[in-house]
Design a protein around this motif. Structure first.
Motif, PDB file in Angstrom:
ATOM      1  N   ILE A  47      12.913  -2.115   4.262  1.00  0.00           N
ATOM      2  CA  ILE A  47      12.336  -3.325   4.106  1.00  0.00           C
ATOM      3  C   ILE A  47      11.649  -3.528   2.810  1.00  0.00           C
ATOM      4  CG2 ILE A  47       9.722  -2.131   5.106  1.00  0.00           C
ATOM      5  CD1 ILE A  47       9.513  -4.719   6.796  1.00  0.00           C
ATOM      6  N   HIS A  48      11.406  -4.776   2.321  1.00  0.00           N
ATOM      7  CA  HIS A  48      10.732  -5.148   1.293  1.00  0.00           C
ATOM      8  C   HIS A  48       9.516  -6.224   1.690  1.00  0.00           C
ATOM      9  CE1 HIS A  48      14.281  -4.385  -1.605  1.00  0.00           C
ATOM     10  NE2 HIS A  48      14.868  -4.873  -0.545  1.00  0.00           N
ATOM     11  N   PHE A  49       8.333  -5.945   0.939  1.00  0.00           N
ATOM     12  CA  PHE A  49       7.146  -6.677   1.216  1.00  0.00           C
ATOM     13  C   PHE A  49       6.388  -6.823  -0.017  1.00  0.00           C
ATOM     14  CE2 PHE A  49       6.093  -2.996   3.583  1.00  0.00           C
ATOM     15  CZ  PHE A  49       4.586  -2.869   3.225  1.00  0.00           C
ATOM     16  N   LEU A  50       5.884  -8.285  -0.093  1.00  0.00           N
ATOM     17  CA  LEU A  50       5.262  -8.604  -1.161  1.00  0.00           C
ATOM     18  C   LEU A  50       3.524  -8.764  -0.749  1.00  0.00           C
ATOM     19  CD1 LEU A  50       4.449  -9.388  -4.209  1.00  0.00           C
ATOM     20  CD2 LEU A  50       5.263 -11.712  -3.415  1.00  0.00           C
ATOM     21  N   LEU A  51       2.801  -7.779  -1.201  1.00  0.00           N
ATOM     22  CA  LEU A  51       1.564  -7.772  -0.545  1.00  0.00           C
ATOM     23  C   LEU A  51       0.172  -8.026  -1.454  1.00  0.00           C
ATOM     24  CD1 LEU A  51       0.183  -6.452   1.809  1.00  0.00           C
ATOM     25  CD2 LEU A  51       0.201  -4.443   0.671  1.00  0.00           C
TER      26      LEU A  51
ATOM     27  N   VAL B   5       0.472   2.021   2.435  1.00  0.00           N
ATOM     28  CA  VAL B   5       1.900   2.509   2.937  1.00  0.00           C
ATOM     29  C   VAL B   5       1.643   3.612   3.934  1.00  0.00           C
ATOM     30  CG1 VAL B   5       4.052   3.923   2.127  1.00  0.00           C
ATOM     31  CG2 VAL B   5       3.205   2.297   0.475  1.00  0.00           C
ATOM     32  N   LYS B   6       0.848   4.712   3.914  1.00  0.00           N
ATOM     33  CA  LYS B   6       0.547   5.437   4.712  1.00  0.00           C
ATOM     34  C   LYS B   6       0.340   4.809   6.289  1.00  0.00           C
ATOM     35  CE  LYS B   6      -2.474   9.620   6.201  1.00  0.00           C
ATOM     36  NZ  LYS B   6      -3.521  10.283   5.627  1.00  0.00           N
ATOM     37  N   ILE B   7      -0.773   3.828   5.994  1.00  0.00           N
ATOM     38  CA  ILE B   7      -0.840   3.071   7.357  1.00  0.00           C
ATOM     39  C   ILE B   7       0.039   2.444   7.895  1.00  0.00           C
ATOM     40  CG2 ILE B   7      -2.594   1.254   8.105  1.00  0.00           C
ATOM     41  CD1 ILE B   7      -4.603   2.086   5.877  1.00  0.00           C
ATOM     42  N   VAL B   8       0.791   1.825   7.269  1.00  0.00           N
ATOM     43  CA  VAL B   8       1.892   1.037   7.595  1.00  0.00           C
ATOM     44  C   VAL B   8       3.138   1.764   8.230  1.00  0.00           C
ATOM     45  CG1 VAL B   8       3.790  -0.756   6.915  1.00  0.00           C
ATOM     46  CG2 VAL B   8       1.478  -0.895   5.823  1.00  0.00           C
TER      47      VAL B   8
ATOM     48  N   ILE C 270       3.717  -5.126  11.011  1.00  0.00           N
ATOM     49  CA  ILE C 270       3.182  -5.249   9.598  1.00  0.00           C
ATOM     50  C   ILE C 270       2.415  -6.278   9.240  1.00  0.00           C
ATOM     51  CG2 ILE C 270       3.706  -5.399   7.207  1.00  0.00           C
ATOM     52  CD1 ILE C 270       6.169  -3.463   7.782  1.00  0.00           C
ATOM     53  N   PHE C 271       2.530  -7.628   9.890  1.00  0.00           N
ATOM     54  CA  PHE C 271       1.539  -8.803   9.888  1.00  0.00           C
ATOM     55  C   PHE C 271       0.422  -8.384  10.719  1.00  0.00           C
ATOM     56  CE2 PHE C 271       5.313 -11.411   8.673  1.00  0.00           C
ATOM     57  CZ  PHE C 271       4.824 -12.083   7.720  1.00  0.00           C
ATOM     58  N   ASP C 272       0.504  -7.713  11.963  1.00  0.00           N
ATOM     59  CA  ASP C 272      -0.829  -7.318  12.518  1.00  0.00           C
ATOM     60  C   ASP C 272      -1.737  -6.390  11.636  1.00  0.00           C
ATOM     61  OD1 ASP C 272       0.103  -8.896  14.324  1.00  0.00           O
ATOM     62  OD2 ASP C 272       0.765  -7.271  15.565  1.00  0.00           O
ATOM     63  N   ILE C 273      -0.865  -5.284  11.124  1.00  0.00           N
ATOM     64  CA  ILE C 273      -1.698  -4.417  10.222  1.00  0.00           C
ATOM     65  C   ILE C 273      -2.578  -5.010   9.114  1.00  0.00           C
ATOM     66  CG2 ILE C 273      -1.480  -2.397   8.547  1.00  0.00           C
ATOM     67  CD1 ILE C 273       0.885  -1.545  10.486  1.00  0.00           C
ATOM     68  N   ALA C 274      -1.802  -5.957   8.409  1.00  0.00           N
ATOM     69  CA  ALA C 274      -2.330  -6.679   7.230  1.00  0.00           C
ATOM     70  C   ALA C 274      -3.559  -7.573   8.056  1.00  0.00           C
ATOM     71  CB  ALA C 274      -1.203  -7.834   6.567  1.00  0.00           C
ATOM     72  N   ASN C 275      -3.519  -8.078   8.769  1.00  0.00           N
ATOM     73  CA  ASN C 275      -4.488  -8.968   9.433  1.00  0.00           C
ATOM     74  C   ASN C 275      -5.799  -8.176   9.742  1.00  0.00           C
ATOM     75  OD1 ASN C 275      -3.382 -11.535   9.340  1.00  0.00           O
ATOM     76  ND2 ASN C 275      -2.537 -11.303  11.565  1.00  0.00           N
ATOM     77  N   THR C 276      -5.532  -6.700  10.272  1.00  0.00           N
ATOM     78  CA  THR C 276      -6.456  -5.997  10.624  1.00  0.00           C
ATOM     79  C   THR C 276      -7.156  -5.505   9.220  1.00  0.00           C
ATOM     80  OG1 THR C 276      -5.499  -5.348  12.630  1.00  0.00           O
ATOM     81  CG2 THR C 276      -6.978  -3.725  11.550  1.00  0.00           C
TER      82      THR C 276
END
Length: 113
Positions: free
Chosen positions: A42-46, A58-61, A21-27
């Motif tokens: 999972i919880h995440f603040l984005l 959400v779909k991408i993740v 998920i960190f990699d996806i966020a960076n991309t």
């Protein structure tokens, strides 16, 4: 949430999901402010650009983490699911933080797990 609420987000799977998920966020140019796993969700603040839609994020993740996990843990996941390429449930919960400070949400997420 993991499909059928199976408690698979632990150990190396949880670590790998978070890293992916960190990699996806960076991309995609998103910023992960906080992220923590429970055994079945999972919880995440984005932080993301306002032109992006939450449903697309959400779909991408979900798609990219599912593909990654099946590639890496296929033998384990095939014992849990009768159909390939299943990991996450169909739904999700998302909200904007509005009047609640991001620090409050971050503290809540970090207290999970």
């Amino acid at each position: 949430m993991i499909k059928y609420r199976k408690q698979l987000l632990k150990g190396s799977i949880a670590d790998d999901v978070k890293q992916k998920i960190f990699d996806i966020a960076n991309t995609y140019g998103y910023e992960i402010i906080a992220m923590e796993t429970e055994k079945d969700h999972i919880h995440f603040l984005l932080s993301y650009d306002t032109i992006d839609r939450v449903c697309d994020i959400v779909k991408i993740v979900k798609q990219e983490t599912t593909y990654y996990l099946w590639h890496k843990y296929g033998s384990l996941l095939s014992k849990q699911y009768w159909k390939k390429k299943i990991f996450w449930s169909d739904g999700y919960f998302a909200c904007s933080i509005g009047e609640v400070s991001s620090a409050t949400i971050q503290k809540y997420i970090e207290s999970q797990g």
